[in-house]
Write a protein that holds these residues in place. Structure first.
Motif, PDB file in Angstrom:
ATOM      1  N   PRO B  40       0.830  -1.205   0.000  1.00 43.38           N
ATOM      2  CA  PRO B  40       0.000   0.000   0.000  1.00 43.38           C
ATOM      3  C   PRO B  40       0.867   1.259   0.000  1.00 43.38           C
ATOM      4  O   PRO B  40       1.948   1.274   0.591  1.00 43.38           O
ATOM      5  CB  PRO B  40      -0.775  -0.108   1.312  1.00 43.38           C
ATOM      6  CG  PRO B  40      -0.780  -1.565   1.626  1.00 43.38           C
ATOM      7  CD  PRO B  40       0.542  -2.078   1.147  1.00 43.38           C
ATOM      8  N   ARG B  41       0.389   2.262  -0.665  1.00 46.80           N
ATOM      9  CA  ARG B  41       1.118   3.522  -0.756  1.00 46.80           C
ATOM     10  C   ARG B  41       0.156   4.694  -0.646  1.00 46.80           C
ATOM     11  O   ARG B  41      -0.964   4.632  -1.144  1.00 46.80           O
ATOM     12  CB  ARG B  41       1.836   3.611  -2.105  1.00 46.80           C
ATOM     13  CG  ARG B  41       2.948   2.606  -2.325  1.00 46.80           C
ATOM     14  CD  ARG B  41       4.184   2.979  -1.529  1.00 46.80           C
ATOM     15  NE  ARG B  41       5.331   2.113  -1.828  1.00 46.80           N
ATOM     16  CZ  ARG B  41       5.578   0.966  -1.219  1.00 46.80           C
ATOM     17  NH1 ARG B  41       4.749   0.505  -0.299  1.00 46.80           N
ATOM     18  NH2 ARG B  41       6.663   0.259  -1.536  1.00 46.80           N
ATOM     19  N   SER B  42       0.625   5.766  -0.058  1.00 45.27           N
ATOM     20  CA  SER B  42      -0.174   6.986   0.009  1.00 45.27           C
ATOM     21  C   SER B  42       0.059   7.781  -1.277  1.00 45.27           C
ATOM     22  O   SER B  42       0.986   7.489  -2.046  1.00 45.27           O
ATOM     23  CB  SER B  42       0.256   7.840   1.205  1.00 45.27           C
ATOM     24  OG  SER B  42       1.569   8.342   0.989  1.00 45.27           O
ATOM     25  N   CYS B  73      -8.880   2.422  -2.594  1.00 42.84           N
ATOM     26  CA  CYS B  73      -8.352   3.548  -1.831  1.00 42.84           C
ATOM     27  C   CYS B  73      -9.086   3.692  -0.520  1.00 42.84           C
ATOM     28  O   CYS B  73     -10.312   3.608  -0.467  1.00 42.84           O
ATOM     29  CB  CYS B  73      -8.530   4.829  -2.657  1.00 42.84           C
ATOM     30  SG  CYS B  73      -8.063   6.317  -1.751  1.00 42.84           S
ATOM     31  N   ARG B  82      -5.104  11.150   5.196  1.00 44.83           N
ATOM     32  CA  ARG B  82      -4.057  10.260   4.670  1.00 44.83           C
ATOM     33  C   ARG B  82      -4.748   9.237   3.787  1.00 44.83           C
ATOM     34  O   ARG B  82      -5.817   8.748   4.129  1.00 44.83           O
ATOM     35  CB  ARG B  82      -3.323   9.544   5.808  1.00 44.83           C
ATOM     36  CG  ARG B  82      -2.167  10.338   6.353  1.00 44.83           C
ATOM     37  CD  ARG B  82      -0.967   9.454   6.680  1.00 44.83           C
ATOM     38  NE  ARG B  82       0.281  10.180   6.478  1.00 44.83           N
ATOM     39  CZ  ARG B  82       1.185   9.839   5.569  1.00 44.83           C
ATOM     40  NH1 ARG B  82       0.999   8.802   4.792  1.00 44.83           N
ATOM     41  NH2 ARG B  82       2.292  10.543   5.441  1.00 44.83           N
ATOM     42  N   THR B  83      -4.162   8.954   2.680  1.00 42.69           N
ATOM     43  CA  THR B  83      -4.779   7.959   1.808  1.00 42.69           C
ATOM     44  C   THR B  83      -3.889   6.740   1.752  1.00 42.69           C
ATOM     45  O   THR B  83      -2.699   6.794   2.043  1.00 42.69           O
ATOM     46  CB  THR B  83      -4.934   8.498   0.373  1.00 42.69           C
ATOM     47  OG1 THR B  83      -3.664   8.914  -0.088  1.00 42.69           O
ATOM     48  CG2 THR B  83      -5.915   9.642   0.330  1.00 42.69           C
ATOM     49  N   SER B  84      -4.512   5.654   1.377  1.00 41.30           N
ATOM     50  CA  SER B  84      -3.740   4.433   1.199  1.00 41.30           C
ATOM     51  C   SER B  84      -4.296   3.695  -0.005  1.00 41.30           C
ATOM     52  O   SER B  84      -5.428   3.223   0.012  1.00 41.30           O
ATOM     53  CB  SER B  84      -3.840   3.556   2.448  1.00 41.30           C
ATOM     54  OG  SER B  84      -3.114   2.355   2.245  1.00 41.30           O
ATOM     55  N   SER B  86      -4.095   0.598  -2.563  1.00 39.28           N
ATOM     56  CA  SER B  86      -3.526  -0.750  -2.633  1.00 39.28           C
ATOM     57  C   SER B  86      -4.188  -1.547  -3.739  1.00 39.28           C
ATOM     58  O   SER B  86      -5.318  -1.270  -4.152  1.00 39.28           O
ATOM     59  CB  SER B  86      -3.677  -1.459  -1.288  1.00 39.28           C
ATOM     60  OG  SER B  86      -5.014  -1.424  -0.861  1.00 39.28           O
TER      61      SER B  86
END
Lengths: 115, 115
Positions: B40-42, B73, B82-84, B86
């Motif tokens: 996962p990435r923001s 998301c 904050r978003t994540s 994946s």
DNA sequence: CAGGATCCTAAAAGATACTG
DNA sequence: CAGTATCTTTTAGGATCCTG
């Protein structure tokens, strides 16, 4: 009706992924490649295979493939001219990629919308 | 400096090859996917991974991936947000394709110009 | 932090007409 | 037959500034 392709430029031109993408880049590219996988084809035959592909775009696609060393072209002497486009041994290396594109697409179609 | 992608439209939208191409279409798409393959990435992390990728284009790429059900998301409550992002299980199906793109690119780089 | 809104430019693609 | 030449349209991508 059209055909999608990989058409952008590369972050690092030496990245293998970018090299492979360049080969299948441009609308109609994969369809033209698929036709050529079946054997040599003339300009007209390639057009007939994709009726809504214009001569201009086909020319562009072929020039790109030839420039990348994936396709070679021979012209018959005499008149009217006849051309024969065929994959080089380098071009044949694209077969596994095209097959994987097909398999992945099938897998995606078989999946549910998300998750 | 950019990143190339498959960006055209499809001859027949139900063709598996076109579906797969749509997934990797658009500049930077494969690089964003590669980052997401690692976890996962923001939004910011994805931007940091590709410094010359603008927020606008990253947003477009993510929207496209989400629309295709390949990425999901989640937003943290509170502030700042904050978003994540994946990959969904569907998105994970792209891994073999990315690997094949890499392998094919390597093979092409190892070949001589033509024939 | 994570975008949205605009504006602008550069390519790619398409239509049409013509040539060796 | 196998393209070339133009012109127009479309679309992607980039730059900048702004907001919840």
């Amino acid at each position: 009706m059209g055909h999608q392709t990989v058409t952008w430029d590369r972050p690092t031109a030496d990245c293998p992924v970018e090299v492979a993408l360049a080969a299948i880049s441009g609308r109609w590219a994969t369809l033209v490649l698929r036709d050529l996988m079946r054997g040599p084809r003339s300009f007209s035959q390639l057009r007939a295979g994709q009726p809504s592909l214009s001569a201009k775009v086909l020319t562009e696609r072929l020039e790109s493939l030839v420039a990348q060393g994936l396709v070679s072209c021979s012209r018959s002497p005499g008149f009217p001219v006849r051309t024969s486009y065929s994959l080089t041994s380098k071009g044949l290396l694209l077969r596994p990629l095209l097959e994987q594109l097909y398999r992945t697409g099938e897998a995606l179609l078989g999946e549910f919308p998300d998750h």
